[in-house]
Design a protein around this motif. Structure first.
Motif, PDB file in Angstrom:
ATOM      1  N   GLN A  57       4.670 -66.515  31.235  1.00 56.42           N
ATOM      2  CA  GLN A  57       5.203 -67.028  32.488  1.00 56.42           C
ATOM      3  C   GLN A  57       4.805 -66.071  33.615  1.00 56.42           C
ATOM      4  OE1 GLN A  57       6.415 -69.930  33.039  1.00 56.42           O
ATOM      5  NE2 GLN A  57       8.546 -70.075  32.470  1.00 56.42           N
ATOM      6  N   THR A  58       4.365 -66.634  34.710  1.00 53.91           N
ATOM      7  CA  THR A  58       4.156 -65.830  35.914  1.00 53.91           C
ATOM      8  C   THR A  58       5.294 -66.134  36.871  1.00 53.91           C
ATOM      9  OG1 THR A  58       2.798 -67.511  36.969  1.00 53.91           O
ATOM     10  CG2 THR A  58       1.647 -65.861  35.649  1.00 53.91           C
ATOM     11  N   PHE A  59       5.599 -65.181  37.721  1.00 52.45           N
ATOM     12  CA  PHE A  59       6.637 -65.412  38.715  1.00 52.45           C
ATOM     13  C   PHE A  59       6.253 -64.718  40.010  1.00 52.45           C
ATOM     14  CE2 PHE A  59       7.944 -61.972  35.884  1.00 52.45           C
ATOM     15  CZ  PHE A  59       8.149 -60.925  36.760  1.00 52.45           C
ATOM     16  N   ASP A  96       5.682 -62.175  29.030  1.00 52.54           N
ATOM     17  CA  ASP A  96       5.113 -62.811  27.844  1.00 52.54           C
ATOM     18  C   ASP A  96       5.899 -62.361  26.621  1.00 52.54           C
ATOM     19  OD1 ASP A  96       3.312 -64.359  26.338  1.00 52.54           O
ATOM     20  OD2 ASP A  96       2.005 -62.635  25.994  1.00 52.54           O
ATOM     21  N   GLU A 112      11.272 -66.855  28.077  1.00 50.75           N
ATOM     22  CA  GLU A 112      10.341 -66.490  29.154  1.00 50.75           C
ATOM     23  C   GLU A 112      10.805 -67.071  30.487  1.00 50.75           C
ATOM     24  OE1 GLU A 112       6.570 -67.952  27.771  1.00 50.75           O
ATOM     25  OE2 GLU A 112       6.103 -66.092  26.705  1.00 50.75           O
ATOM     26  N   SER A 113      11.288 -68.296  30.453  1.00 52.46           N
ATOM     27  CA  SER A 113      11.772 -68.948  31.663  1.00 52.46           C
ATOM     28  C   SER A 113      12.977 -68.201  32.250  1.00 52.46           C
ATOM     29  CB  SER A 113      12.134 -70.397  31.356  1.00 52.46           C
ATOM     30  OG  SER A 113      12.721 -71.008  32.460  1.00 52.46           O
ATOM     31  N   SER A 150      11.713 -64.804  33.630  1.00 58.01           N
ATOM     32  CA  SER A 150      10.873 -64.924  34.826  1.00 58.01           C
ATOM     33  C   SER A 150      11.656 -65.434  36.030  1.00 58.01           C
ATOM     34  CB  SER A 150       9.662 -65.812  34.552  1.00 58.01           C
ATOM     35  OG  SER A 150      10.061 -67.125  34.269  1.00 58.01           O
ATOM     36  N   SER A 151      12.874 -65.911  35.823  1.00 56.22           N
ATOM     37  CA  SER A 151      13.732 -66.243  36.966  1.00 56.22           C
ATOM     38  C   SER A 151      14.690 -65.096  37.284  1.00 56.22           C
ATOM     39  CB  SER A 151      14.504 -67.539  36.719  1.00 56.22           C
ATOM     40  OG  SER A 151      15.417 -67.377  35.662  1.00 56.22           O
ATOM     41  N   ALA A 160       9.512 -69.883  24.921  1.00 57.99           N
ATOM     42  CA  ALA A 160       9.261 -70.415  26.267  1.00 57.99           C
ATOM     43  C   ALA A 160      10.551 -70.424  27.086  1.00 57.99           C
ATOM     44  CB  ALA A 160       8.666 -71.820  26.187  1.00 57.99           C
ATOM     45  N   THR A 199       4.387 -60.970  35.525  1.00 56.98           N
ATOM     46  CA  THR A 199       4.235 -61.828  34.356  1.00 56.98           C
ATOM     47  C   THR A 199       5.229 -61.400  33.283  1.00 56.98           C
ATOM     48  OG1 THR A 199       2.537 -60.401  33.386  1.00 56.98           O
ATOM     49  CG2 THR A 199       1.778 -62.236  34.771  1.00 56.98           C
TER      50      THR A 199
END
Length: 178
Positions: A2-4, A130, A152-153, A156-157, A149, A128
């Protein structure tokens, strides 16, 4: 992976916001809802306007029970290693979670730039996150990738949201100073 990326603009000069975020972080935490505590583990003046900091963070997040079991609980802790550069007002950082540290790669950069004709600051955090799904041994094979996932979400938030909250806490702290 995930990128943020997140952006916040506040009405305080760059030097003030940058210095307060670097030097007063533990004092700001009581003003932030999603961070429980931060402890400075190491601080080193590297010269040339560079400071290396190592901080331990703790946050409690509402996450589904099956995810909490997979990652070891709903209290999330991590170590951040950051190098703060006065020249350019940039912070480069990595995060090492206290749970599954060998399975996570997280890092990024936070920049502090003049805004509002020099009367404000634009803070941008980008990075990022991962998580190696295979490290989730407590999760059935077919569910490992979806759970990874989801984690990661969450992560990344959390980083951008915490940064926005901390920047606002820095402004509130500065506003209270005589």
């Amino acid at each position: 992976m995930q990128t943020f990326r997140s952006l916040v603009v506040v009405r305080r000069p760059v030097d003030e916001v940058f210095t307060t975020m670097r030097d007063r972080l533990p004092d700001l935490v009581p003003r932030v809802d999603d961070v429980d505590r931060v402890r400075v583990l190491e601080r080193e003046d590297l010269g040339d306007g560079r400071v290396r900091l190592v901080n331990e963070w703790w946050a409690t997040q509402r996450i589904p029970e099956f995810v909490a079991r997979a990652v070891g609980g709903d209290e999330i802790g991590w170590i951040d290693r950051a190098e703060w550069h006065d020249d350019g007002h940039v912070t480069r950082w990595t995060i090492e979670p206290l749970v599954l540290p060998d399975a996570v790669t997280c890092g990024g950069e936070t920049t502090y730039e003049p805004a509002m004709g020099g009367r404000g600051t634009r803070v941008t955090v980008a990075g990022t996150f991962d998580l190696d799904a295979g490290a989730l041994g407590g999760v059935a094979g077919a569910l490992q990738r979806p759970v990874a996932a989801f984690v990661e979400s969450i992560a990344s938030s959390l980083v951008p949201r915490s940064t926005r909250s901390l920047v606002q806490a820095a402004v509130d702290h500065l506003d209270e100073q005589p």
